[in-house]
Design a protein around this motif. Structure first.
Motif, PDB file in Angstrom:
ATOM      1  N   ALA A   1      29.903  44.692  41.234  1.00 47.02           N
ATOM      2  CA  ALA A   1      30.315  43.354  41.675  1.00 47.02           C
ATOM      3  C   ALA A   1      29.417  42.863  42.800  1.00 47.02           C
TER       4      ALA A   1
ATOM      5  N   SER B   1      36.439  38.744  37.154  1.00 52.35           N
ATOM      6  CA  SER B   1      36.920  40.121  37.220  1.00 52.35           C
ATOM      7  C   SER B   1      38.437  40.199  37.199  1.00 52.35           C
TER       8      SER B   1
ATOM      9  N   VAL C   1      30.688  36.264  39.112  1.00 53.64           N
ATOM     10  CA  VAL C   1      31.484  37.407  38.662  1.00 53.64           C
ATOM     11  C   VAL C   1      32.882  36.916  38.279  1.00 53.64           C
TER      12      VAL C   1
END
Length: 256
Positions: A236, A248, A246
């Motif tokens: 990350a 997630s 990102v």
């Protein structure tokens, strides 16, 4: 360790943990080291009794917490019994291993808190957070062949395989309703892992790459669908430092 000693040890590692312990015993028979640092618990098994002024263990993932989470998510009496036994054995093993070191470092306060709660805190534990070299990563040139969606993580590691399997079953079908050509590209080796079903679901595997950074830098999104795990995800930090957005799970960015 000196370069020559390190090379000698690496030559012996082909014989497994016992060979490594024997090589270390030879190296330390006539010289005392100021400090020995073991990176991960498996390396710690080899150096736990090496004579040194200080022994330090770098714990990247606190297994006790990871196994506790697996137990909490398990369904069915047999699965819950099996995960409970694994969890308790891992904690007992780590407690004994930690006691052979003067210092244990962990990468998040969450891991340190869990270790203390599970009785592993007799040894001094300090938090040394993971990081990324922003200046070095900013100099990486994005690949012109980079995929839209990437997950950097070999599926030979259980947590990565679970992440990719969940994404392929729960997320990718919804993306493909918006874009039928949507594909998740996964880096890293697939050795001894059956990936046929995942490939049929829209996952592409690159195999092992010498450098994954250009692909990540050129991707539109770095997906990190991690479900269980300890520590923090360096992937990350690396993706963000490369300028790649990102997306997630909460676990994937936990502790950062």
């Amino acid at each position: 360790l000196s370069v020559a000693a390190e090379r000698a040890l690496l030559r012996r590692l082909g014989g497994g943990c016992h060979a490594a312990i024997g090589a270390l015993a030879e190296m330390t028979a006539h010289e005392r080291y100021d400090a020995v640092i073991a990176s991960t618990v498996l390396t710690g098994l080899s150096v736990r009794h090496v004579p040194a002024g200080a022994r330090v263990l770098e714990e990247h993932n606190f297994l006790g917490r990871m196994m506790a989470e697996r137990h909490a998510r398990a369904t069915g009496q047999i699965a819950r019994c099996r995960t409970w036994l694994t969890w308790r054995k891992d904690v007992a093993w780590e407690r004994r291993l930690f006691s052979d070191f003067d210092l244990v470092t962990m990468v998040s306060e969450t891991d340190r808190g869990a270790a203390n709660d599970m009785g592993c805190g007799a040894t001094r534990i300090e938090v040394v957070p993971n990081g990324a070299d922003v200046l070095a990563l900013a100099a990486v040139c994005p690949s012109s062949d980079a995929p839209d969606l990437i997950y950097p993580g070999s599926v030979t590691y259980d947590a990565n395989l679970e992440a990719v399997t969940w994404f392929a079953g729960e997320v990718l079908p919804r993306l493909r309703r918006l874009d039928p050509e949507a594909v998740l590209t996964v880096t890293g080796t697939t050795e001894d892992v059956r990936v046929d079903a995942l490939e049929s679901a829209g996952v592409r595997f690159t195999g092992r790459l010498d450098d994954v950074r250009p692909l990540i830098a050129g991707a539109k999104v770095c997906a990190i669908p991690v479900l269980p795990g300890g520590g923090t995800r360096i992937k990350a930090l690396g993706a963000l430092a490369l300028g790649t957005p990102v997306v997630s799970t909460s676990k994937g960015v936990e502790g950062l």
